[in-house]
Enzyme design. Structure first.
Site, short mmCIF file in Angstrom:
data_model
loop_
_atom_site.label_atom_id
_atom_site.label_comp_id
_atom_site.label_asym_id
_atom_site.label_seq_id
_atom_site.Cartn_x
_atom_site.Cartn_y
_atom_site.Cartn_z
CB THR A 13 44.63 -18.28 25.06
OG1 THR A 13 43.79 -19.43 25.00
CG2 THR A 13 46.08 -18.74 25.00
CE1 TYR A 26 45.05 -21.44 27.44
CE2 TYR A 26 46.13 -23.17 26.18
CZ TYR A 26 45.17 -22.18 26.27
OH TYR A 26 44.33 -21.93 25.23
CB SER A 59 36.36 -17.66 24.78
OG SER A 59 36.89 -18.60 23.88
CB THR A 92 41.03 -17.84 19.93
OG1 THR A 92 41.41 -19.10 20.50
CG2 THR A 92 42.14 -16.82 20.15
CG ASP A 93 38.23 -22.23 21.89
OD1 ASP A 93 39.10 -22.21 21.00
OD2 ASP A 93 38.30 -22.98 22.88
CE LYS A 165 41.05 -21.41 17.69
NZ LYS A 165 40.98 -21.58 19.17
CD GLU A 281 18.36 -25.86 -1.94
OE1 GLU A 281 19.39 -26.53 -1.92
OE2 GLU A 281 17.28 -26.22 -1.41
#
Length: 325
Positions: A13, A26, A59, A92-93, A165, A281
């Site tokens: 982006t 976009y 991305s 950013t993804d 994110k 655990e």
């Protein structure tokens, strides 16, 4: 003396175009690095920037092909004595996955900063220019060395290990866990919240251009064992469970994954919760499971891939590596 920085562009982006200042849709990865550096040239940044286009993609399409070009390009830039640091522009993804992978496989003697944007370059309130100017400020600071790969978004600096994110819209889309941001930054100021933590400058893992396949199994109410069988193929070398709560799963799924672990496939329990800390655990040793600790499923997958690529397959040895992240 002007600081020299290398900018490696991968698209996203931050290099996107909408064609309208108010459009919702976009196209990511439209602006080339030369045009972008010309665009930021008028900001008065106190750094000499040289750029190289590694990719120009959304991305969501990020993966080994681009990583295998990006990693050696960073190493090449860092090896130049006059280069003080590297900036990687990125969508950013999947930014957190690339940043974490680089953090594990790069030395920490010079800053490497990953930066993106939530709005395309021709949108009202484009955040890319400010984020980029902030990234230049961070990469130019000698105190950024020894902190591993850093992510700059929304006037905050995050460690690659912690960043994630958390929102699909708005410029404050990233947070850190278990640590929040480790510094606040503007184009003219930088305030670190602590000292560098990397002991020595060597990379944690050798780079591998062929990462083993690791599946992520998302847990949900009503998940059946047959889903495990469908997702685990012949090429699968490990499994990460995005478990409910603290890496939990139904007894049916636990039994199916226990069988996979006995076949030799490492099984890592992570959490689908945003702030999911997964401790071991008592049954994990018997089951052959590994606790992801503070790593979310996508980062746990990256770490497990690197461990397997470096010949680490024993669950106890894998657990020790997760405990150190």
């Amino acid at each position: 003396m002007t600081t020299k920085l290398t900018v490696l562009a991968t698209g996203g982006t931050i290099a996107g175009i909408a064609g309208s200042a108010i459009a919702k849709d976009y196209r990511a990865g439209e602006i080339g690095i030369d045009d972008y550096l010309e665009k930021v040239g008028g900001l008065g940044l106190e750094a000499e920037l040289s750029g190289r286009q590694i990719a120009n993609i959304d991305s969501a399409d990020m993966g080994p092909e681009v990583w295998n070009a990006l990693h050696p390009a960073i190493m090449e830039a860092l090896a130049v004595n006059s280069c003080a640091g590297v900036i990687v522009t990125h969508g950013t993804d999947t930014l957190e996955e690339t940043a974490f992978l680089l953090d594990l496989t790069l030395p920490a003697d010079k800053p490497v900063v990953v930066v993106g944007a939530m709005r395309p370059a021709d949108a009202v309130g484009y955040d890319g220019l400010r984020n980029f100017a902030n990234a230049v400020r961070v990469a130019s600071d000698p105190s950024a060395s020894g902190r591993g790969v850093l992510v700059v978004m929304g006037d905050r600096v995050f460690a690659a290990r912690d960043v994630r994110k958390v929102r699909t819209r708005g410029t404050e889309a990233f947070r850190g866990f278990p640590r929040e941001s480790i510094a606040l930054v503007t184009p003219s100021s930088l305030e670190w919240f602590g000292a560098p933590w990397r002991q020595g400058s060597d990379a944690s893992f050798e780079w591998s251009d062929s990462l083993p396949e690791v599946a992520i199994l998302y847990a949900y109410a009503g998940l059946r064992a047959a889903s495990v069988e469908r997702q685990v193929g012949q090429a699968t070398r490990g499994i990460v469970v995005a478990g409910v709560g603290e890496g939990n799963m139904s007894e049916e799924i636990r039994e199916a994954l226990r069988a996979q672990a006995k076949r030799g496939l490492p099984v890592v329990r992570a959490s689908r919760a945003d702030e999911g800390l997964v401790d071991r655990e008592p049954e994990d040793t018997e089951n052959g499971f590994v606790a992801a600790r503070a790593l979310n499923p996508q980062k746990a997958r990256i770490l497990l891939q690197l461990l397997l690529a470096n010949g680490i397959t024993d669950p106890a040895a894998i657990q020790r590596k997760f405990d150190r992240r």
